[in-house]
Design an enzyme around this catalytic site. Structure first.
Site, PDB file in Angstrom:
ATOM      1  N   HIS A 198      64.620  79.084 -50.948  1.00 50.46           N
ATOM      2  CA  HIS A 198      64.399  77.647 -51.182  1.00 50.46           C
ATOM      3  C   HIS A 198      65.711  76.854 -51.133  1.00 50.46           C
ATOM      4  O   HIS A 198      65.804  75.790 -51.738  1.00 50.46           O
ATOM      5  CB  HIS A 198      63.709  77.383 -52.527  1.00 50.46           C
ATOM      6  N   LYS A 236      87.988  63.896 -41.040  1.00 46.54           N
ATOM      7  CA  LYS A 236      86.806  64.624 -40.582  1.00 46.54           C
ATOM      8  C   LYS A 236      87.101  65.709 -39.577  1.00 46.54           C
ATOM      9  O   LYS A 236      87.969  65.594 -38.725  1.00 46.54           O
ATOM     10  CB  LYS A 236      85.818  63.643 -39.940  1.00 46.54           C
TER      11      LYS A 236
END
Ligand code: ARG
Length: 459
Positions: free
Chosen positions: A157, A284
């Site tokens: 999950h 980034k």
């Protein structure tokens, strides 16, 4: 002017828009090698059976070699008015060798011709892809070996579940890719029947030898039914079905890579070679290659869907609809080959952050199952009760801001008085993975065995 190929019956040529919608040469030129190989096998068989003269077959063979050389060198001029690769090659052959070229199409139709060419092409594609998948498996196995004992959280999950090893996680993908290769091999075995000689749909009155052309082209046997031979595209669908499953696997892995290299996970670092920067945010390093692998799976799955839909309403035998079989297959091959290669590059360059993986495995009480198992094994407690007791220990640790292995013996005894000091041996993440020694389990020693076995099974 009416077409050279069927001009006899036609008073005028096609409308411009007809030529455009009808032509496949823009994409089926990729079948050139297969078309020429098929024609050479056909001409040789015709001569062997006395259907054409040996001199004509020799002229055809040499002429086809010249056509191939022109195509390979880029000198060949593909013509839309000649519709497809078959007629482009045949027309050029006629320019080069004259009269004998007109005998090549004896006992043959473009229907069996294209079915043969396309099978040969898909067979080559499968063989190329197998090499790419094997190389990707090799990269994964190498990385798994180097990280057989690197502890990371395993998830269900997407919630941290139990500690596993990074090597074990990577080997899961090696298994998937192994099944992908198996599916491709199955598809290859089934597709390897030769349609050539089925002619338009009914066979031919000429005394051809279909076994000979099948063997010459590396097929296992001629296709048994002439109607089926020209109208079956299962082989392309099977290839794309196997490719879709493979693309889905690559997409799942790509998704994990995207997660793992995020600042929230920090499980791996991708190399500069497989990331891009941002034009505005200097910090980034984006996992574009992985994102594109994830995205491109859509094209592959879409290609399968498009040909299934094209085929589903077609009566036997050939319909022109089937000309639309090639682009989805070419797109599938181009896309999957690119994704496999990009994945291999990413895996080869990938640097796992073992400390960060381990720290993540320490958070979230991942050894709770190990505590419950200990209560069952050592105290003989029923598992359901052990589950309950462990839940109270987790609550205690959570309240104290501790991991399970940081709980003192007294604290543990406040939950279950019969707990002894040796429980601590099973509460570390290392002990947890080391204990999972069942076959196929995550223990480092099992992972090392699995690495060895994988090399033998796949490489
Ligand atoms: N270009 C055609 C295709 O790719 C070749 C077969 C054409 N046959 C025909 N009867 N028009 O399917």
């Amino acid at each position: 002017a009416a077409s050279q190929m069927w001009g006899g019956r036609f008073a005028r040529g096609p409308a411009a828009i007809m030529e455009t919608i009808n032509a496949s040469i823009g994409f089926d030129r990729r079948l050139a090698d297969q078309d020429i190989a098929g024609s050479k096998a056909h001409a040789a068989m015709l001569a062997n059976r006395g259907i054409i003269a040996p001199e004509d077959a020799a002229a055809i063979r040499d002429g086809l070699d010249r056509v191939k050389a022109e195509i390979d060198s880029g000198a060949f001029v593909f013509k839309t008015e000649l519709e497809d690769i078959h007629m482009n090659v045949e027309a050029r052959l006629a320019e080069l060798i004259g009269e004998p070229a007109k005998r090549l199409h004896t006992a043959r139709s473009r229907n069996d011709q294209v079915a043969t060419d396309f099978r040969l092409w898909v067979r080559d594609a499968i063989d190329r892809l197998d090499g790419g998948l094997k190389a990707l498996q090799a990269a994964l196995i190498d990385l798994a070996e180097a990280n057989a004992d690197a502890v990371m959280p395993g998830f269900t999950h997407l919630q941290a579940a139990q500690p596993v090893t990074f090597g074990h996680h990577l080997l899961a993908y090696v298994e998937m890719l192994g099944r992908d290769r198996g599916r491709m091999a199955d598809a290859r075995a089934r597709l390897n029947e030769c349609p050539l000689g089925a002619a338009a749909l009914a066979g031919t009155p000429f005394p051809i030898d279909r076994h000979a052309t099948a063997a010459a082209l590396g097929f296992d046997r001629p296709a048994a039914n002439s109607l089926d031979a020209v109208s079956d595209r299962d082989f392309a669908l099977e290839y794309m079905a196997a490719a879709s499953i493979c693309a889905m696997h690559l997409s799942r892995f790509a998704e994990e890579i995207v997660l793992w290299c995020s600042d929230q996970f920090r499980f791996i670092r991708l190399s500069d070679a497989f990331t891009t920067g941002s034009s505005i945010m200097p910090q980034k390093k984006n996992p574009d290659a992985a994102e594109l692998v994830r995205a491109k799976s859509g094209r592959v799955i879409g290609s399968l869907n498009s040909l299934l839909i094209t085929m589903k309403g077609l009566p036997l035998a050939y319909s022109k609809d089937m000309q639309e079989d090639k682009e989805p297959v070419f797109l599938t091959d181009d896309t999957l080959a690119l994704c496999v290669a990009a994945m291999e590059g990413m895996v080869r360059d990938m640097v796992p952050n073992r400390a960060s993986m381990r720290a993540a495995a320490e958070r979230g009480f991942l050894t709770a199952t190990d505590l419950a198992d200990w209560l069952v094994r050592v105290l003989g407690m029923p598992f359901r009760e052990a589950h309950h007791v462990t839940g109270r220990a987790v609550k205690l640790a959570e309240e104290g801001g501790k991991t399970l292995s940081e709980l003192t013996l007294d604290e543990l005894r406040s939950v279950e008085p019969r707990i002894t000091e040796d429980v601590h041996a099973v509460l570390t993440v290392e002990a947890s993975v080391a204990g999972r020694r069942s076959f196929g389990g995550t223990a480092p020693e099992r992972v090392r065995e699995a690495v060895k076995a994988a090399r033998e099974r796949f490489l």
